[in-house]
Motif scaffolding. Structure first.
Motif, PDB file in Angstrom:
ATOM      1  N   GLU A   1       0.863  -1.179   0.000  1.00 56.32           N
ATOM      2  CA  GLU A   1       0.000   0.000   0.000  1.00 56.32           C
ATOM      3  C   GLU A   1       0.897   1.226   0.000  1.00 56.32           C
ATOM      4  OE1 GLU A   1      -3.675   1.952   2.600  1.00 56.32           O
ATOM      5  OE2 GLU A   1      -2.550   0.229   3.368  1.00 56.32           O
TER       6      GLU A   1
ATOM      7  N   THR B   1      -5.896  -4.784  -6.915  1.00 57.27           N
ATOM      8  CA  THR B   1      -6.810  -4.117  -5.999  1.00 57.27           C
ATOM      9  C   THR B   1      -7.760  -5.153  -5.416  1.00 57.27           C
ATOM     10  OG1 THR B   1      -8.393  -2.291  -5.734  1.00 57.27           O
ATOM     11  CG2 THR B   1      -8.581  -3.617  -7.716  1.00 57.27           C
TER      12      THR B   1
ATOM     13  N   HIS C   1      -6.936   2.888  -3.318  1.00 59.01           N
ATOM     14  CA  HIS C   1      -7.137   1.479  -2.988  1.00 59.01           C
ATOM     15  C   HIS C   1      -6.540   0.551  -4.049  1.00 59.01           C
ATOM     16  CE1 HIS C   1      -9.744   2.756   0.277  1.00 59.01           C
ATOM     17  NE2 HIS C   1     -10.450   3.454  -0.591  1.00 59.01           N
TER      18      HIS C   1
END
Length: 541
Positions: A144, A204, A192
């Protein structure tokens, strides 16, 4: 172009104006005895009626019981009347003056840079999120990304750095953070989404999200590959699910939405993994042979061809003549594009970015994407190079070819939409400037992933399935060398350097051709007569 005449002032209600009534004065008035019930306006049921009260325009209506006074027209209205009535006698200025804002990039009065502004830019902060196994048994770790800005809210961001060699009052130039080289952009992606550290793997856990590469093509022939690492299973057992997610692969312009799959609108062209369908403006159409689809482990190669920018500019400017204009301009002198970059440095979590106004969708292509019978401006004329609307013009000879595991599958799209201004437009800026080319326009390699789908991109020069000469020379573009996207990245870096130097020379001359005494500026700042600090940008992660 909007008319220069002012809108009429609102006086009274609409029904009162239609019936010839006038707005009441502050003192109540009695109704006169001479009034009868004759309608103010003749109607088909009473054609002989003559209205007692003549209709007055809202600007001429006066309160009852008061003397009518002469109203002086505004300057804009007098100019409008002069244009309509005295056009034969009017002598236009042979050399109309352009506003100062039209002559070059917008200037900003910036404070002297901080010592930290001279440090090399840092990439995003990586936080390990999850690991997956691809079809070859490799373990891929996804991260992330945080502490970086996202391109959204009609703004586009690029990294910048203060440079002591830039002696004007602008101080900053563009730069690149690690990982260096062509990759999927961390900033130019939807939220995201997860990447590997090199920006080559994308996935994702949400619905369709899109990420564009950090490099765009504007002319010539280019090629890149994309491998499906998580998607439709190739050899599914009875106890297994049908897929690990879905992917779409293609090209997208700056106006394409990041919160939608590739091919969602008129600004992107995408290939769907299910049945190998081609998708443009959300219209899936058959492309791969029946029974073919894109599964885990498949490598999809995408080749794009765009005509020269010289021909492209003729098309968007409306001077293209198919009888005489052609793409072979090797015998013509080079023609540099007119790049104007209005930008200002901003701070975001210890990073310095250039903030630029991004390009927005146009009404004509929105209506082409979502045709509505209620629309009054929908143009039924199909897109073509000489379309009266610049956004609807196409590039003759342009195409996108698709390869699967090294085999040519065909050409799903030809005559791609033009993207140079005025086909692409930015939001209105100060001084009325619009339709500027800031160098970021073009077709970007783009991928979309859906609920666990994952891809790996390869921009060359070492491809998994290099294109053979037989496939590369199947049409009239064989004289144009097929080049890997990685070479375009190197060209883009050179272009940024050249444009930075041009801007610096322009600013230096605007400053009087003298170097700015930064020590003196710092003393002025300390004395309280300086400029405001560079603004801090806030975005939701």
């Amino acid at each position: 172009m909007a008319s220069s005449a002012p809108s009429p002032q609102r006086e009274g209600t609409a029904s009162a104006q239609l019936n010839g009534a006038v707005p009441p004065s502050s003192i109540p008035q009695k109704r006169t005895l001479e009034d009868d019930h004759t309608p103010a306006v003749p109607s088909p049921l009473n054609p002989e009626a003559k209205p007692k009260v003549q209709f007055q325009a809202p600007e001429e209506a006066q309160p009852m019981g008061r003397e009518k006074r002469a109203k002086k027209d505004s300057l804009k209205k007098r100019e409008s009347k002069a244009t309509s009535s005295d056009s034969a006698r009017a002598t236009p200025d042979p050399k109309p003056k352009e506003p100062p804002e039209q002559l070059g990039p917008i200037r900003y009065r910036l404070p002297p840079p901080k010592p930290s502004d001279f440090e090399l830019p840092r990439g995003p902060v990586f936080s390990s999120h999850h690991e997956v196994q691809d079809s070859e048994g490799r373990t891929i770790e996804f991260f992330e990304t945080s502490d970086h800005v996202y391109n959204k809210k009609n703004f586009h961001y690029t990294h910048c750095i203060a440079d002591p060699a830039f002696r004007s009052s602008f101080y900053y130039r563009q730069t690149e953070p690690p990982p260096y080289g062509p990759h999927m952009s961390f900033e130019d992606a939807a939220s995201h989404m997860f990447f590997d550290r090199e920006g080559k793997h994308v996935t994702t856990e949400k619905g369709y999200r899109m990420s564009r590469a950090n490099v765009a093509v504007r002319e010539g022939r280019w090629f890149w590959e994309c491998k499906v690492t998580r998607g439709i299973l190739r050899n599914r057992r009875e106890d297994e699910m049908e897929s690990h997610g879905h992917v779409r692969i293609g090209f997208a312009r700056r106006e394409a939405s990041l919160d939608a799959p590739v091919g969602f609108d008129a600004y992107s062209y995408g290939l769907r993994d299910i049945s190998g369908q081609k998708v443009h403006m959300s219209r899936p159409k058959p492309f791969f042979p029946p029974g073919e689809e894109i599964r885990e482990g498949d490598v999809i190669g995408l080749e794009i061809y765009l005509p020269s920018e010289r021909l492209h500019r003729k098309i968007v400017q409306g001077t293209y003549n198919p009888a005489v204009d052609h793409d072979d301009d090797s015998d013509l002198p080079p023609e540099a594009p007119n790049i104007v970059r209005d930008r200002i440095p901003i701070r975001f979590k210890q990073h310095i970015y250039f903030e630029k106004i991004d390009y927005h969708t146009t009404k004509e292509l929105e209506e082409l994407h979502n045709p509505s019978p209620m629309s009054t401006t929908h143009n039924t004329e199909p897109p073509h190079p000489n379309h009266p609307v610049p956004a609807m013009r196409t590039l003759p000879g342009s195409y996108i070819k698709v390869y699967k595991n090294g085999k040519l599958m065909g050409t799903p799209w030809t005559d791609l939409f033009a993207f140079l201004p005025p086909a692409s437009k930015q939001a209105q800026q100060s001084g009325g400037r619009e339709a500027l080319d800031d160098g970021s326009l073009g077709y970007y390699p783009a991928v979309s992933v859906f609920r666990g789908g994952a891809v790996e991109v390869n921009f060359g020069p070492d491809f998994w399935f290099p294109i053979s000469e037989e496939d590369a020379a199947t049409d009239g573009t064989k004289t144009k060398r097929l080049r890997p996207i990685c070479e375009r990245y190197d060209e883009q870096i050179v272009e940024d350097i050249v444009y930075d130097i041009i801007d610096e020379v322009d600013f230096w001359m605007q400053d009087g051709g003298k170097d700015i005494d930064r020590g003196r500026d710092e003393k002025a700042e300390t004395a309280g007569a300086g400029r405001e600090e560079i603004k801090e940008l806030f975005q939701d992660d």
